[in-house]
Design a protein around this motif. Sequence first.
Motif, PDB file in Angstrom:
ATOM      1  N   ARG A 191       1.198  -1.285   0.108  1.00 12.91           N
ATOM      2  CA  ARG A 191      -0.102  -0.285  -0.100  1.00 12.91           C
ATOM      3  C   ARG A 191       0.916   1.229   0.237  1.00 12.91           C
ATOM      4  N   GLU A 192       1.949   1.230   0.714  1.00 10.70           N
ATOM      5  CA  GLU A 192       2.891   2.317   0.876  1.00 10.70           C
ATOM      6  C   GLU A 192       3.440   2.542  -0.457  1.00 10.70           C
ATOM      7  N   GLU A 194       2.463   1.538  -3.451  1.00  7.53           N
ATOM      8  CA  GLU A 194       1.298   2.276  -4.508  1.00  7.53           C
ATOM      9  C   GLU A 194       1.199   3.739  -4.355  1.00  7.53           C
ATOM     10  N   THR A 195       0.961   4.135  -2.939  1.00  8.21           N
ATOM     11  CA  THR A 195       0.840   5.687  -2.726  1.00  8.21           C
ATOM     12  C   THR A 195       1.948   6.463  -3.303  1.00  8.21           C
ATOM     13  N   HIS A 196       3.268   6.050  -3.118  1.00 12.70           N
ATOM     14  CA  HIS A 196       4.509   6.840  -3.589  1.00 12.70           C
ATOM     15  C   HIS A 196       4.570   6.590  -5.207  1.00 12.70           C
ATOM     16  N   ARG A 198       2.018   6.307  -7.333  1.00 10.28           N
ATOM     17  CA  ARG A 198       1.029   7.169  -7.800  1.00 10.28           C
ATOM     18  C   ARG A 198       1.542   8.527  -7.705  1.00 10.28           C
ATOM     19  N   GLU A 199       2.184   9.207  -6.729  1.00 10.54           N
ATOM     20  CA  GLU A 199       2.591  10.407  -6.564  1.00 10.54           C
ATOM     21  C   GLU A 199       3.730  10.695  -7.557  1.00 10.54           C
TER      22      GLU A 199
END
Length: 273
Positions: A191-192, A194-196, A198-199
Amino acid sequence: MSGSRYSDLDRPPLSAAALNRALVRPGSLWTGVTVVESTGSTNADLAKAAREGATEGTVLVAEEQLAGRGRLGRAWSAPPRSGLTFSILLRPDVPLAAQGWLPLLYGVAAASAVRRLAEVDVRLKWPNDLLIGERKLAGILAERADDVVVIGMGLNVSLRPEELPVETATSLVIEKTACADRDPLLRAVLREVETHYREWTAAGGDADASGLRAAYLAASATIGRLVRVELPNGQVLIGQATGVDGFGHLQVAGENERYTLSAGDVVHVRIAG
């Protein structure tokens, strides 16, 4: 008892079904999680799958890896289910020059996830080893196959001291951390990531605009340290690690010269006294 078939009840298998339910959803980066009992190398398997058309967001987890590789071609091994050994497949739509940030991005994400769940201070040794103190908790290896980048990680979870591959390693169990459950750890890392990711991709691979370089520097155990760097050509240099440039390369100030390094084995040098 050592040697008993009951000795590893604290190392339960991962459930692919549970992981897919938790991670694969419409709009998610993750498109499928496969768990295998044993394989040679999850990175090699995913690179082969990519050539056969595997989609971005494919995740391969091995309960045991028989031919694991670290950076600079080093062998790496651990007992079955004693760690998290997995690889992800990415097809980043950003300039090739920016993609050197991918292993560092992964390191930032993994360190953040483990820090939060395990409640332990995890730092990054350039480019992307996860450390607790000066001991290695995890290693990350990114490899390119055409337009695909495969990134693998080996995270030591329940290894006991006698099982460590090297004396300078450690595990979450050895460090007596708040979490040594592989399932939530794997979910949190993905999940981490994916977040990074995407950004970073939304910013066109710009590590400054996405906040990635600032996040990496904040988590770094290397920047500001005296380091000894063994280069792939056998040369050794000693200097102060001063920063990371726009491509993710380590900047080192030597006695009479400044160096920018894209590869090398970094040793943190302790000052006596």
